[in-house]
Design a protein around this motif. Structure first.
Motif, PDB file in Angstrom:
ATOM      1  N   MET A   1     -74.082 -14.125 -48.811  1.00  0.00           N
ATOM      2  CA  MET A   1     -72.789 -13.957 -49.453  1.00  0.00           C
ATOM      3  C   MET A   1     -72.963 -13.970 -50.972  1.00  0.00           C
ATOM      4  O   MET A   1     -73.382 -14.988 -51.545  1.00  0.00           O
ATOM      5  CB  MET A   1     -71.835 -15.062 -48.993  1.00  0.00           C
TER       6      MET A   1
ATOM      7  N   HIS B   1     -71.466 -13.619 -54.727  1.00  0.00           N
ATOM      8  CA  HIS B   1     -70.253 -13.770 -55.528  1.00  0.00           C
ATOM      9  C   HIS B   1     -70.232 -12.797 -56.700  1.00  0.00           C
ATOM     10  O   HIS B   1     -71.238 -12.207 -57.069  1.00  0.00           O
ATOM     11  CB  HIS B   1     -70.158 -15.202 -56.059  1.00  0.00           C
TER      12      HIS B   1
ATOM     13  N   SER C   1     -71.402 -19.773 -56.298  1.00  0.00           N
ATOM     14  CA  SER C   1     -71.603 -19.872 -54.851  1.00  0.00           C
ATOM     15  C   SER C   1     -70.438 -20.528 -54.123  1.00  0.00           C
ATOM     16  O   SER C   1     -70.109 -20.177 -52.988  1.00  0.00           O
ATOM     17  CB  SER C   1     -72.898 -20.632 -54.553  1.00  0.00           C
TER      18      SER C   1
ATOM     19  N   TRP D   1     -67.286 -18.891 -51.991  1.00  0.00           N
ATOM     20  CA  TRP D   1     -67.303 -18.445 -50.605  1.00  0.00           C
ATOM     21  C   TRP D   1     -66.850 -19.515 -49.622  1.00  0.00           C
ATOM     22  O   TRP D   1     -66.831 -19.278 -48.409  1.00  0.00           O
ATOM     23  CB  TRP D   1     -68.709 -17.973 -50.226  1.00  0.00           C
TER      24      TRP D   1
ATOM     25  N   ALA E   1     -66.566 -18.995 -45.637  1.00  0.00           N
ATOM     26  CA  ALA E   1     -67.695 -19.547 -44.886  1.00  0.00           C
ATOM     27  C   ALA E   1     -67.232 -20.542 -43.828  1.00  0.00           C
ATOM     28  O   ALA E   1     -67.779 -20.588 -42.716  1.00  0.00           O
ATOM     29  CB  ALA E   1     -68.691 -20.205 -45.835  1.00  0.00           C
TER      30      ALA E   1
ATOM     31  N   CYS F   1     -74.136 -19.113 -43.019  1.00  0.00           N
ATOM     32  CA  CYS F   1     -73.628 -18.557 -44.270  1.00  0.00           C
ATOM     33  C   CYS F   1     -74.425 -19.116 -45.448  1.00  0.00           C
ATOM     34  O   CYS F   1     -74.487 -20.332 -45.632  1.00  0.00           O
ATOM     35  CB  CYS F   1     -72.151 -18.894 -44.432  1.00  0.00           C
TER      36      CYS F   1
ATOM     37  N   ALA G   1     -74.781 -18.771 -49.559  1.00  0.00           N
ATOM     38  CA  ALA G   1     -74.170 -18.272 -50.786  1.00  0.00           C
ATOM     39  C   ALA G   1     -74.953 -18.792 -51.982  1.00  0.00           C
ATOM     40  O   ALA G   1     -74.835 -19.968 -52.334  1.00  0.00           O
ATOM     41  CB  ALA G   1     -72.711 -18.703 -50.874  1.00  0.00           C
TER      42      ALA G   1
ATOM     43  N   HIS H   1     -68.745  -9.434 -53.178  1.00  0.00           N
ATOM     44  CA  HIS H   1     -67.429  -9.276 -53.808  1.00  0.00           C
ATOM     45  C   HIS H   1     -67.630  -9.035 -55.289  1.00  0.00           C
ATOM     46  O   HIS H   1     -68.510  -9.637 -55.911  1.00  0.00           O
ATOM     47  CB  HIS H   1     -66.583 -10.539 -53.597  1.00  0.00           C
TER      48      HIS H   1
ATOM     49  N   LEU I   1     -60.556 -13.093 -51.130  1.00  0.00           N
ATOM     50  CA  LEU I   1     -61.351 -14.091 -50.404  1.00  0.00           C
ATOM     51  C   LEU I   1     -60.715 -15.472 -50.464  1.00  0.00           C
ATOM     52  O   LEU I   1     -60.937 -16.301 -49.569  1.00  0.00           O
ATOM     53  CB  LEU I   1     -62.772 -14.160 -50.970  1.00  0.00           C
TER      54      LEU I   1
ATOM     55  N   ALA J   1     -58.492 -15.667 -46.679  1.00  0.00           N
ATOM     56  CA  ALA J   1     -59.814 -15.927 -46.095  1.00  0.00           C
ATOM     57  C   ALA J   1     -59.794 -15.777 -44.576  1.00  0.00           C
ATOM     58  O   ALA J   1     -60.697 -15.177 -43.979  1.00  0.00           O
ATOM     59  CB  ALA J   1     -60.309 -17.305 -46.488  1.00  0.00           C
TER      60      ALA J   1
END
Length: 289
Positions: free
Chosen positions: A28, A30, A36, A39, A43, A52, A54, A97, A273, A277
């Motif tokens: 994931m 950012h 991080s 997320w 997540a 997951c 990040a 994203h 997000l 979510a």
């Protein structure tokens, strides 16, 4: 949530993880000006299906933060995450994203063996985005903030008044109600780490993307689009009220992704997000099957 440290291309990177490491990894990525922890909401919705992971990307949070604009070219950023994908046991599902979407596209295009599926949330493929920004129309106007960020000393201006100017940019014409209290304090901690805000903005300075003045056009050099194809299954989720990335910025995406699914999400903007979510997670689950 668990914390992990990785050595990628000889440098140290920090990541937050959710879920069982035995599950399929979901990398994931950012965007600006997040980290991080951005997320977390998604997540928590997906941790029963994915491991997951990040990371704080280069220049962000607790990860490697070199000096010099040249250290933030997209190819370098993608190389970092290619190394992480290998650490996680490639091929992996990659989700990005905003700026993280640019790195995710770079992985899918230039390291296709490392990416099994590509998921983007309000992010853009470089070719449709560059065409839209060069046309001098609405996307050119919406992207003028990029030229502002590239100016010398913009990081000092944005840090004024306890990052008030950054928050003003962050929330322009969009809903920032999700960023308050403890969450806002956490963001300010990440922005306040030594050299980080300048490094974050260096992503924009290192980019070769050209933003035309409104009402003007910029002639683009011919591009070898054959090198810019996404060959894996690709899901694009889109908060339809985004005022930074307009629908025209994704026009023609299907010419670069032959297995493309687009799902628009109502009641959400660029910060989908955080705003939706659970709905994004449901879309991902249905698409992954």
């Amino acid at each position: 949530m668990e914390e992990r440290w990785f050595t990628l291309n000889g440098e140290t990177f920090f990541a937050r993880t959710w879920g069982d490491p035995s599950l399929p990894p979901l990398l994931m990525l950012h965007g600006f000006p997040e980290y991080s922890g951005a997320w977390e909401e998604l997540a928590l919705e997906l941790q029963d299906q994915f491991y997951c992971v990040a990371p704080d990307q280069r220049g962000y949070g607790q990860s490697y933060c070199p000096e010099g604009v040249e250290n933030y070219r997209t190819g370098v950023l993608a190389s970092d995450m290619a190394a992480l994908a290998r650490e996680l046991g490639a091929p992996v599902t990659v989700m990005g994203h905003d700026w993280g979407a640019s790195v995710a596209y770079g992985l899918a295009m230039f390291f296709p063996d490392l990416v099994s599926r590509l998921i983007i949330a309000n992010g853009v493929h470089p070719v449709p985005f560059q065409r839209a920004m060069a046309a001098g129309g609405a996307q050119s106007e919406a992207s003028q903030y990029i030229n502002a960020l590239r100016r010398a000393g913009s990081e000092d201006y944005l840090a004024r008044d306890d990052f008030g100017k950054l928050l003003q940019l962050f929330s322009a014409h969009m809903d920032l109600s999700w960023l308050s209290g403890e969450k806002l304090a956490e963001y300010k901690t990440e922005w306040g780490r030594t050299g980080r805000l300048k490094a974050m903005i260096n992503w924009y300075r290192a980019s070769t993307l050209v933003v035309a003045d409104p009402g003007e056009t910029v002639a683009l050099a011919p591009m070898d689009v054959s090198r810019l194809q996404v060959t894996c299954p690709h899901l694009l989720t889109w908060g339809i009220e985004d005022t930074a990335l307009l629908p025209m910025s994704r026009e023609g995406l299907d010419a670069f992704a032959n297995d493309l699914t687009v799902v628009e999400i109502e009641g959400a903007d660029h910060w989908v997000l955080h705003q939706k979510a659970r709905e994004v997670a449901e879309v991902v689950r249905e698409w992954v099957g």
